[in-house]
Design a protein around this motif. Sequence first.
Motif, PDB file in Angstrom:
ATOM      1  N   LEU A 183       0.831  -1.204   0.000  1.00  0.00           N
ATOM      2  CA  LEU A 183       0.000   0.000   0.000  1.00  0.00           C
ATOM      3  C   LEU A 183       0.866   1.255   0.000  1.00  0.00           C
ATOM      4  O   LEU A 183       0.539   2.249  -0.658  1.00  0.00           O
ATOM      5  CB  LEU A 183      -0.930   0.015   1.219  1.00  0.00           C
ATOM      6  CG  LEU A 183      -2.188  -0.848   1.160  1.00  0.00           C
ATOM      7  CD1 LEU A 183      -3.062  -0.578   2.377  1.00  0.00           C
ATOM      8  CD2 LEU A 183      -2.969  -0.615  -0.110  1.00  0.00           C
ATOM      9  N   TYR A 184       1.958   1.212   0.741  1.00  0.00           N
ATOM     10  CA  TYR A 184       2.882   2.342   0.766  1.00  0.00           C
ATOM     11  C   TYR A 184       3.410   2.598  -0.643  1.00  0.00           C
ATOM     12  O   TYR A 184       3.447   3.747  -1.116  1.00  0.00           O
ATOM     13  CB  TYR A 184       4.027   2.050   1.727  1.00  0.00           C
ATOM     14  CG  TYR A 184       4.992   3.194   1.923  1.00  0.00           C
ATOM     15  CD1 TYR A 184       4.756   4.170   2.887  1.00  0.00           C
ATOM     16  CD2 TYR A 184       6.148   3.306   1.153  1.00  0.00           C
ATOM     17  CE1 TYR A 184       5.633   5.226   3.087  1.00  0.00           C
ATOM     18  CE2 TYR A 184       7.036   4.354   1.339  1.00  0.00           C
ATOM     19  CZ  TYR A 184       6.770   5.312   2.301  1.00  0.00           C
ATOM     20  OH  TYR A 184       7.648   6.357   2.485  1.00  0.00           O
ATOM     21  N   ASP A 185       3.834   1.535  -1.328  1.00  0.00           N
ATOM     22  CA  ASP A 185       4.319   1.651  -2.710  1.00  0.00           C
ATOM     23  C   ASP A 185       3.257   2.251  -3.618  1.00  0.00           C
ATOM     24  O   ASP A 185       3.546   3.104  -4.466  1.00  0.00           O
ATOM     25  CB  ASP A 185       4.720   0.278  -3.248  1.00  0.00           C
ATOM     26  CG  ASP A 185       6.125  -0.134  -2.820  1.00  0.00           C
ATOM     27  OD1 ASP A 185       6.831   0.705  -2.230  1.00  0.00           O
ATOM     28  OD2 ASP A 185       6.502  -1.278  -3.077  1.00  0.00           O
ATOM     29  N   LEU A 186       2.042   1.788  -3.468  1.00  0.00           N
ATOM     30  CA  LEU A 186       0.937   2.234  -4.309  1.00  0.00           C
ATOM     31  C   LEU A 186       0.741   3.741  -4.186  1.00  0.00           C
ATOM     32  O   LEU A 186       0.599   4.452  -5.200  1.00  0.00           O
ATOM     33  CB  LEU A 186      -0.336   1.501  -3.894  1.00  0.00           C
ATOM     34  CG  LEU A 186      -1.561   1.575  -4.804  1.00  0.00           C
ATOM     35  CD1 LEU A 186      -1.257   0.966  -6.159  1.00  0.00           C
ATOM     36  CD2 LEU A 186      -2.729   0.853  -4.146  1.00  0.00           C
ATOM     37  N   ALA A 187       0.747   4.227  -2.960  1.00  0.00           N
ATOM     38  CA  ALA A 187       0.543   5.655  -2.737  1.00  0.00           C
ATOM     39  C   ALA A 187       1.761   6.479  -3.158  1.00  0.00           C
ATOM     40  O   ALA A 187       1.619   7.595  -3.656  1.00  0.00           O
ATOM     41  CB  ALA A 187       0.222   5.910  -1.265  1.00  0.00           C
ATOM     42  N   GLN A 188       2.962   5.930  -2.960  1.00  0.00           N
ATOM     43  CA  GLN A 188       4.177   6.655  -3.323  1.00  0.00           C
ATOM     44  C   GLN A 188       4.319   6.822  -4.834  1.00  0.00           C
ATOM     45  O   GLN A 188       4.923   7.789  -5.311  1.00  0.00           O
ATOM     46  CB  GLN A 188       5.408   5.916  -2.786  1.00  0.00           C
ATOM     47  CG  GLN A 188       5.596   6.000  -1.290  1.00  0.00           C
ATOM     48  CD  GLN A 188       5.879   7.410  -0.802  1.00  0.00           C
ATOM     49  OE1 GLN A 188       4.968   8.148  -0.450  1.00  0.00           O
ATOM     50  NE2 GLN A 188       7.140   7.793  -0.790  1.00  0.00           N
ATOM     51  N   ALA A 189       3.788   5.875  -5.596  1.00  0.00           N
ATOM     52  CA  ALA A 189       3.922   5.927  -7.057  1.00  0.00           C
ATOM     53  C   ALA A 189       3.105   7.055  -7.677  1.00  0.00           C
ATOM     54  O   ALA A 189       3.290   7.392  -8.845  1.00  0.00           O
ATOM     55  CB  ALA A 189       3.512   4.589  -7.664  1.00  0.00           C
ATOM     56  N   ARG A 190       2.175   7.620  -6.922  1.00  0.00           N
ATOM     57  CA  ARG A 190       1.403   8.775  -7.402  1.00  0.00           C
ATOM     58  C   ARG A 190       2.062  10.034  -6.850  1.00  0.00           C
ATOM     59  O   ARG A 190       2.128  10.225  -5.642  1.00  0.00           O
ATOM     60  CB  ARG A 190      -0.045   8.669  -6.937  1.00  0.00           C
ATOM     61  CG  ARG A 190      -0.909   9.835  -7.398  1.00  0.00           C
ATOM     62  CD  ARG A 190      -2.381   9.556  -7.184  1.00  0.00           C
ATOM     63  NE  ARG A 190      -3.174  10.772  -7.349  1.00  0.00           N
ATOM     64  CZ  ARG A 190      -4.502  10.821  -7.323  1.00  0.00           C
ATOM     65  NH1 ARG A 190      -5.194   9.705  -7.139  1.00  0.00           N
ATOM     66  NH2 ARG A 190      -5.134  11.963  -7.475  1.00  0.00           N
ATOM     67  N   CYS A 191       2.506  10.897  -7.719  1.00  0.00           N
ATOM     68  CA  CYS A 191       3.366  12.017  -7.316  1.00  0.00           C
ATOM     69  C   CYS A 191       2.625  13.254  -6.840  1.00  0.00           C
ATOM     70  O   CYS A 191       3.260  14.197  -6.367  1.00  0.00           O
ATOM     71  CB  CYS A 191       4.287  12.391  -8.475  1.00  0.00           C
ATOM     72  SG  CYS A 191       5.371  11.022  -8.979  1.00  0.00           S
ATOM     73  N   SER A 192       1.305  13.289  -6.985  1.00  0.00           N
ATOM     74  CA  SER A 192       0.559  14.452  -6.500  1.00  0.00           C
ATOM     75  C   SER A 192      -0.885  14.064  -6.209  1.00  0.00           C
ATOM     76  O   SER A 192      -1.419  13.131  -6.828  1.00  0.00           O
ATOM     77  CB  SER A 192       0.597  15.599  -7.519  1.00  0.00           C
ATOM     78  OG  SER A 192      -0.080  15.236  -8.706  1.00  0.00           O
ATOM     79  N   TYR A 193      -1.491  14.781  -5.278  1.00  0.00           N
ATOM     80  CA  TYR A 193      -2.891  14.577  -4.919  1.00  0.00           C
ATOM     81  C   TYR A 193      -3.584  15.932  -4.887  1.00  0.00           C
ATOM     82  O   TYR A 193      -2.955  16.970  -4.679  1.00  0.00           O
ATOM     83  CB  TYR A 193      -3.004  13.908  -3.543  1.00  0.00           C
ATOM     84  CG  TYR A 193      -2.470  12.500  -3.504  1.00  0.00           C
ATOM     85  CD1 TYR A 193      -3.293  11.408  -3.763  1.00  0.00           C
ATOM     86  CD2 TYR A 193      -1.131  12.259  -3.208  1.00  0.00           C
ATOM     87  CE1 TYR A 193      -2.796  10.116  -3.728  1.00  0.00           C
ATOM     88  CE2 TYR A 193      -0.629  10.976  -3.175  1.00  0.00           C
ATOM     89  CZ  TYR A 193      -1.464   9.903  -3.434  1.00  0.00           C
ATOM     90  OH  TYR A 193      -0.964   8.629  -3.411  1.00  0.00           O
ATOM     91  N   PHE A 194      -4.887  15.915  -5.105  1.00  0.00           N
ATOM     92  CA  PHE A 194      -5.655  17.156  -5.048  1.00  0.00           C
ATOM     93  C   PHE A 194      -5.807  17.606  -3.589  1.00  0.00           C
ATOM     94  O   PHE A 194      -5.829  16.777  -2.671  1.00  0.00           O
ATOM     95  CB  PHE A 194      -7.035  16.966  -5.677  1.00  0.00           C
ATOM     96  CG  PHE A 194      -6.981  16.637  -7.143  1.00  0.00           C
ATOM     97  CD1 PHE A 194      -6.599  17.600  -8.065  1.00  0.00           C
ATOM     98  CD2 PHE A 194      -7.312  15.372  -7.597  1.00  0.00           C
ATOM     99  CE1 PHE A 194      -6.549  17.298  -9.417  1.00  0.00           C
ATOM    100  CE2 PHE A 194      -7.262  15.061  -8.949  1.00  0.00           C
ATOM    101  CZ  PHE A 194      -6.875  16.025  -9.862  1.00  0.00           C
ATOM    102  N   PRO A 195      -5.946  18.918  -3.356  1.00  0.00           N
ATOM    103  CA  PRO A 195      -6.119  19.412  -1.982  1.00  0.00           C
ATOM    104  C   PRO A 195      -7.334  18.822  -1.274  1.00  0.00           C
ATOM    105  O   PRO A 195      -7.357  18.735  -0.046  1.00  0.00           O
ATOM    106  CB  PRO A 195      -6.274  20.925  -2.173  1.00  0.00           C
ATOM    107  CG  PRO A 195      -5.561  21.223  -3.451  1.00  0.00           C
ATOM    108  CD  PRO A 195      -5.815  20.024  -4.321  1.00  0.00           C
TER     109      PRO A 195
END
Length: 420
Positions: A257-269
Amino acid sequence: MANRLILIASLVVLLSACASNEIYRSEFSDCVVTERQTCESHAIQLHNQGTDQEYLLGFVEIDDQGQLRNRAQMQVLLNELYALAAKESLLINVFVHGWHHSAAPGDANIESFKDSLAELSVIENKLHINKTPRRVVGIYVGWRGESIAIPGVNNITFWDRKNTAHEVGHLGMAELLLRLEEIRNIKNTQEPPIKSRLIVIGHSFGGAAVYSATAQILADRFINSTKDKNYVGDAAGFGDLVVLLNPAFEALKYAPLYDLAQARCSYFPEQSPRLVILTSETDWATKYAFPAGRFFSTVFETHSTIERNDCTLPLSYSEGAADRQTVGHFKPLQSHELHPVDQNMTTTGYRQAKSIWRTQQSAASMQFGHVELKSLGRTVAHNPYLNVKVDKRLIADHNDVFHPEIMEFVRMLIVISAAE
């Protein structure tokens, strides 16, 4: 002959010392709690009726094999909630206890959970003055967090209860959580003034059970959070928020799960937190006892070294270390620290919580109530998965998870995740 008698006597003592294996909440009808009526044997209880602290409390009990002790106990509760959800919005809070606890009347976790629900009901009423507030509902999931009742001796049940916790999560509890999520969705399809929400909290081995029940669902929701598959939106989660307090499971289970979230480089506010792990820096059970037991469990397994550099955020760790240490104490996967706020600093209220979360910056700190959440700079801003190292002044040990400042912070997270 003497040795045989000693062995038999020892077995008798151990068997007599076994913790109760019976259902505690055996009456499935509704019960209104009053000074004269405690409703201790009832699986559905209404507390503080007619006040701004009113809440509904339900119990669901699961046995050592992960099976519901009585499906009728769960079904009558679900039927009650289905009927309520057709008429009003709900704020459903699930709590799964951990080691040394159960659904027995008077259990310290139950009493603390009750206090938290009453406070949450007050907050709901204050936040929705011009609208009908959500009805606060608590679901206490009870399982045998103790297999031996003798104080001191019961500490040897740590690894036995770990296996049981994962069984609880994989089987009966997974169904319960999915049913509750379905209830959450009922009223939301009717465009109510306030959306219904579902929050799941697990402590210790209860955290392991919750993670076992939700990890694959979290991964699925994260990947499928692209609406219509033509653009990336906010990452979805299970219900609205999952919180794990001093969870007792391996960091290696969290790594995907950590990898999954780290692979996305930006998130909306507007991205809300979806999974928040809070672990005390001085929790001896998960910091020392757990790795000691895992050492013998993993001694013949093969492990590699993991190297990542997603979004220019380097990561390197040993799989062997991650397989022995608990998720909250494994430094490479920690994302934040939580500290108490200096008494001279102005505290923030629940109304500001969502705005504070929205305006966060990478490698910065945020103040929520009486605590400060400090990013370690290992993840991008608004990452929905947080693995937080907690100052010992906020959680002193393994069981000190209902500390006032921690409960206030958890309620802040609930307000952020439950916001419209």
